[in-house]
Design a protein around this motif. Structure first.
Motif, PDB file in Angstrom:
ATOM      1  N   GLY A 192     -22.136 -15.863 -11.743  1.00 20.08           N
ATOM      2  CA  GLY A 192     -22.181 -17.143 -12.429  1.00 20.08           C
ATOM      3  C   GLY A 192     -22.795 -17.088 -13.805  1.00 20.08           C
ATOM      4  N   PHE A 193     -23.179 -15.886 -14.271  1.00 19.72           N
ATOM      5  CA  PHE A 193     -23.883 -15.768 -15.548  1.00 19.72           C
ATOM      6  C   PHE A 193     -23.243 -14.776 -16.510  1.00 19.72           C
ATOM      7  CE2 PHE A 193     -26.990 -17.555 -12.711  1.00 19.72           C
ATOM      8  CZ  PHE A 193     -27.791 -18.380 -13.497  1.00 19.72           C
ATOM      9  N   LEU A 194     -22.142 -14.161 -16.126  1.00 15.12           N
ATOM     10  CA  LEU A 194     -21.534 -13.123 -16.963  1.00 15.12           C
ATOM     11  C   LEU A 194     -20.270 -13.620 -17.659  1.00 15.12           C
ATOM     12  CD1 LEU A 194     -21.790 -10.099 -14.492  1.00 15.12           C
ATOM     13  CD2 LEU A 194     -22.948 -10.252 -16.697  1.00 15.12           C
ATOM     14  N   ASN A 195     -20.153 -13.269 -18.926  1.00 15.05           N
ATOM     15  CA  ASN A 195     -18.883 -13.467 -19.617  1.00 15.05           C
ATOM     16  C   ASN A 195     -17.831 -12.515 -19.037  1.00 15.05           C
ATOM     17  OD1 ASN A 195     -19.392 -15.487 -21.463  1.00 15.05           O
ATOM     18  ND2 ASN A 195     -18.785 -14.254 -23.243  1.00 15.05           N
ATOM     19  N   PRO A 196     -16.550 -12.869 -19.103  1.00 15.65           N
ATOM     20  CA  PRO A 196     -15.510 -11.959 -18.604  1.00 15.65           C
ATOM     21  C   PRO A 196     -15.544 -10.590 -19.266  1.00 15.65           C
ATOM     22  CG  PRO A 196     -14.587 -14.146 -18.946  1.00 15.65           C
ATOM     23  CD  PRO A 196     -15.979 -14.171 -19.525  1.00 15.65           C
ATOM     24  N   ASP A 197     -15.966 -10.524 -20.545  1.00 10.99           N
ATOM     25  CA  ASP A 197     -15.982  -9.259 -21.276  1.00 10.99           C
ATOM     26  C   ASP A 197     -17.398  -8.704 -21.441  1.00 10.99           C
ATOM     27  OD1 ASP A 197     -16.871 -11.230 -22.955  1.00 10.99           O
ATOM     28  OD2 ASP A 197     -15.758 -10.547 -24.716  1.00 10.99           O
ATOM     29  N   PRO A 207     -21.032   2.787 -20.533  1.00 11.51           N
ATOM     30  CA  PRO A 207     -21.011   1.321 -20.491  1.00 11.51           C
ATOM     31  C   PRO A 207     -20.047   0.789 -19.431  1.00 11.51           C
ATOM     32  CG  PRO A 207     -20.933   2.089 -22.746  1.00 11.51           C
ATOM     33  CD  PRO A 207     -20.786   3.310 -21.887  1.00 11.51           C
ATOM     34  N   VAL A 208     -20.531  -0.198 -18.694  1.00 11.76           N
ATOM     35  CA  VAL A 208     -19.696  -0.891 -17.707  1.00 11.76           C
ATOM     36  C   VAL A 208     -19.228  -2.177 -18.371  1.00 11.76           C
ATOM     37  CG1 VAL A 208     -19.558  -1.831 -15.383  1.00 11.76           C
ATOM     38  CG2 VAL A 208     -21.124   0.065 -15.866  1.00 11.76           C
ATOM     39  N   ILE A 209     -17.930  -2.329 -18.543  1.00 19.67           N
ATOM     40  CA  ILE A 209     -17.384  -3.440 -19.324  1.00 19.67           C
ATOM     41  C   ILE A 209     -16.484  -4.312 -18.455  1.00 19.67           C
ATOM     42  CG2 ILE A 209     -16.034  -4.065 -21.358  1.00 19.67           C
ATOM     43  CD1 ILE A 209     -16.775  -1.336 -22.553  1.00 19.67           C
ATOM     44  N   GLY A 210     -16.769  -5.600 -18.460  1.00 18.05           N
ATOM     45  CA  GLY A 210     -15.965  -6.556 -17.691  1.00 18.05           C
ATOM     46  C   GLY A 210     -16.739  -7.106 -16.503  1.00 18.05           C
ATOM     47  N   LYS A 211     -16.663  -8.396 -16.300  1.00 20.06           N
ATOM     48  CA  LYS A 211     -17.421  -9.080 -15.251  1.00 20.06           C
ATOM     49  C   LYS A 211     -17.194  -8.475 -13.874  1.00 20.06           C
ATOM     50  CE  LYS A 211     -17.894 -13.735 -13.259  1.00 20.06           C
ATOM     51  NZ  LYS A 211     -17.521 -15.158 -13.444  1.00 20.06           N
ATOM     52  N   ASP A 212     -15.955  -8.295 -13.490  1.00 19.19           N
ATOM     53  CA  ASP A 212     -15.656  -7.772 -12.148  1.00 19.19           C
ATOM     54  C   ASP A 212     -16.200  -6.364 -11.958  1.00 19.19           C
ATOM     55  OD1 ASP A 212     -14.377 -10.129 -11.585  1.00 19.19           O
ATOM     56  OD2 ASP A 212     -12.354  -9.366 -11.958  1.00 19.19           O
ATOM     57  N   LYS A 213     -16.077  -5.523 -12.989  1.00 15.58           N
ATOM     58  CA  LYS A 213     -16.584  -4.153 -12.887  1.00 15.58           C
ATOM     59  C   LYS A 213     -18.102  -4.143 -12.810  1.00 15.58           C
ATOM     60  CE  LYS A 213     -12.677  -1.872 -15.145  1.00 15.58           C
ATOM     61  NZ  LYS A 213     -12.237  -1.041 -16.301  1.00 15.58           N
ATOM     62  N   ILE A 214     -18.751  -5.064 -13.529  1.00 20.70           N
ATOM     63  CA  ILE A 214     -20.212  -5.128 -13.497  1.00 20.70           C
ATOM     64  C   ILE A 214     -20.708  -5.545 -12.118  1.00 20.70           C
ATOM     65  CG2 ILE A 214     -22.219  -6.377 -14.391  1.00 20.70           C
ATOM     66  CD1 ILE A 214     -20.729  -6.499 -17.103  1.00 20.70           C
ATOM     67  N   ILE A 215     -20.081  -6.549 -11.535  1.00 18.32           N
ATOM     68  CA  ILE A 215     -20.476  -6.992 -10.188  1.00 18.32           C
ATOM     69  C   ILE A 215     -20.293  -5.860  -9.185  1.00 18.32           C
ATOM     70  CG2 ILE A 215     -19.954  -8.584  -8.303  1.00 18.32           C
ATOM     71  CD1 ILE A 215     -21.408  -9.869 -10.638  1.00 18.32           C
ATOM     72  N   TYR A 271     -21.664 -25.529 -22.776  1.00 20.55           N
ATOM     73  CA  TYR A 271     -23.095 -25.492 -23.106  1.00 20.55           C
ATOM     74  C   TYR A 271     -23.927 -24.631 -22.157  1.00 20.55           C
ATOM     75  CZ  TYR A 271     -21.850 -29.214 -26.311  1.00 20.55           C
ATOM     76  OH  TYR A 271     -21.247 -29.947 -27.313  1.00 20.55           O
ATOM     77  N   ASN A 272     -23.291 -23.958 -21.221  1.00 19.68           N
ATOM     78  CA  ASN A 272     -24.000 -22.972 -20.416  1.00 19.68           C
ATOM     79  C   ASN A 272     -24.135 -21.683 -21.214  1.00 19.68           C
ATOM     80  OD1 ASN A 272     -24.442 -24.439 -17.993  1.00 19.68           O
ATOM     81  ND2 ASN A 272     -22.281 -24.161 -17.432  1.00 19.68           N
ATOM     82  N   TRP A 273     -25.142 -20.894 -20.853  1.00 21.72           N
ATOM     83  CA  TRP A 273     -25.388 -19.615 -21.521  1.00 21.72           C
ATOM     84  C   TRP A 273     -24.979 -18.468 -20.609  1.00 21.72           C
ATOM     85  CZ3 TRP A 273     -27.164 -18.923 -26.515  1.00 21.72           C
ATOM     86  CH2 TRP A 273     -27.580 -20.087 -27.174  1.00 21.72           C
ATOM     87  N   ASN A 274     -24.079 -17.623 -21.101  1.00 26.54           N
ATOM     88  CA  ASN A 274     -23.612 -16.464 -20.334  1.00 26.54           C
ATOM     89  C   ASN A 274     -24.121 -15.163 -20.942  1.00 26.54           C
ATOM     90  OD1 ASN A 274     -22.207 -18.061 -18.571  1.00 26.54           O
ATOM     91  ND2 ASN A 274     -20.167 -17.384 -19.211  1.00 26.54           N
TER      92      ASN A 274
END
Length: 285
Positions: A192-197, A207-215, A271-274
């Motif tokens: 709920g806090f990560l940008n897609p990129d 580097p791990v890039i991308g929301k799904d890969k980070i999770i 207005y949420n912060w990612n």
């Protein structure tokens, strides 16, 4: 001829601002500052370069946060560190931005890693305010270059101490909420806090890039994570912010480890912060 032009530009920059690159509020000007910073390190040494570009009160994580000028006062002027930005972004206020990319230490045994630097415009020139990097193996894949220019220009006409403090409080509250959610739901809370990129830099990993890969990355090794925020700042344009602090990570292997971290946040249309950048480096006790 090209080298002659570069040397002439660097000499002019030194005359005007002690090698601090003039900013026009664009990401291109920040990338140029980073490139000239790296060029000075290669020519005159890392110590000389940092002393020329760091702001008063700047922090470097070596690995714990320390005043940059104090740290480099006692360092040798090595010329074995090279780096180049592959990701950069500047706030719509034009006075705050960050760069990240790969670095190489060319010693008896080469070392590789990723760095993150936060910059601010001081008297119309870019100065470094935060710098850290995490080592990993020799890169197996090249990271695509991505430089994000501000979409528009906005800077409030009135920005006194109360407004600045209120802006920091928003970011501190966001990270407090993130930490509480991590405690309740584990690393899945990052969803709920990560940008897609978004990007994550973690010691030992490219580097791990991308929301799904980070999770997936977090789920593969982290059981629990808690954050203790130490500091925060927000661009006057209201679109970018950073925090730094200490993260305590419980691995799935029943091992606990502490890391210093710097997180970069970006405000969304709702207005949420990612989170768009997360960098972890081992913390020394």
């Amino acid at each position: 001829m090209i080298n002659k032009i570069i040397c002439t530009l660097m000499a002019a920059t030194f005359t005007l601002s002690g090698f601090a690159q003039r900013t026009d509020g664009s990401t291109a000007s920040l990338v140029k500052a980073e490139q000239e910073f790296a060029a000075k390190a290669a020519k005159d040494g890392v110590k000389s370069a940092f002393n020329a570009y760091i702001a008063n009160g700047a922090l470097v994580f070596r690995p714990n946060p320390v005043d940059a000028k104090t740290f480099y006062a006692t360092q040798p002027d090595d010329k074995n560190l090279s780096w180049a930005p592959d990701y950069a972004q500047v706030s719509r206020s034009g006075d705050w931005g960050y760069t990240s990319g790969g670095f190489t230490v060319d010693g008896e045994k080469k070392a590789y890693g990723e760095y993150l630097s936060v910059w601010k415009s001081v008297n119309g020139r870019w100065e470094l305010v935060i710098d850290l990097g995490a080592e990993h193996h020799k890169p197996l894949k090249q990271v695509a270059t991505h430089f994000v220019e501000p979409k528009d220009y906005f800077k409030p006409k009135f920005g006194g101490p109360k407004q600045i403090a209120a802006g920091k409080d928003i970011i501190l509250t966001t990270e407090k909420t993130l930490n509480a959610t991590l405690k309740s739901y584990g690393v899945a809370a990052y969803g709920g806090f990560l940008n897609p990129d978004a990007r994550v830099v973690f010691p030992g990993y490219e580097p791990v890039i991308g929301k799904d890969k980070i999770i997936a990355f977090y789920n593969s090794m982290v059981s629990k994570m808690s954050l203790r925020t130490v500091g925060a700042d927000k661009a006057s344009g209201g679109d970018l912010a950073y925090t730094y602090g200490v993260a305590t990570i419980d691995y799935r292997t029943d091992l606990r480890e502490s890391f210093n971290y710097v997180f970069i946040y970006e405000r969304q249309p709702d207005y949420n912060w990612n989170l768009i950048q997360q960098v972890f480096v081992p913390a020394e006790r």
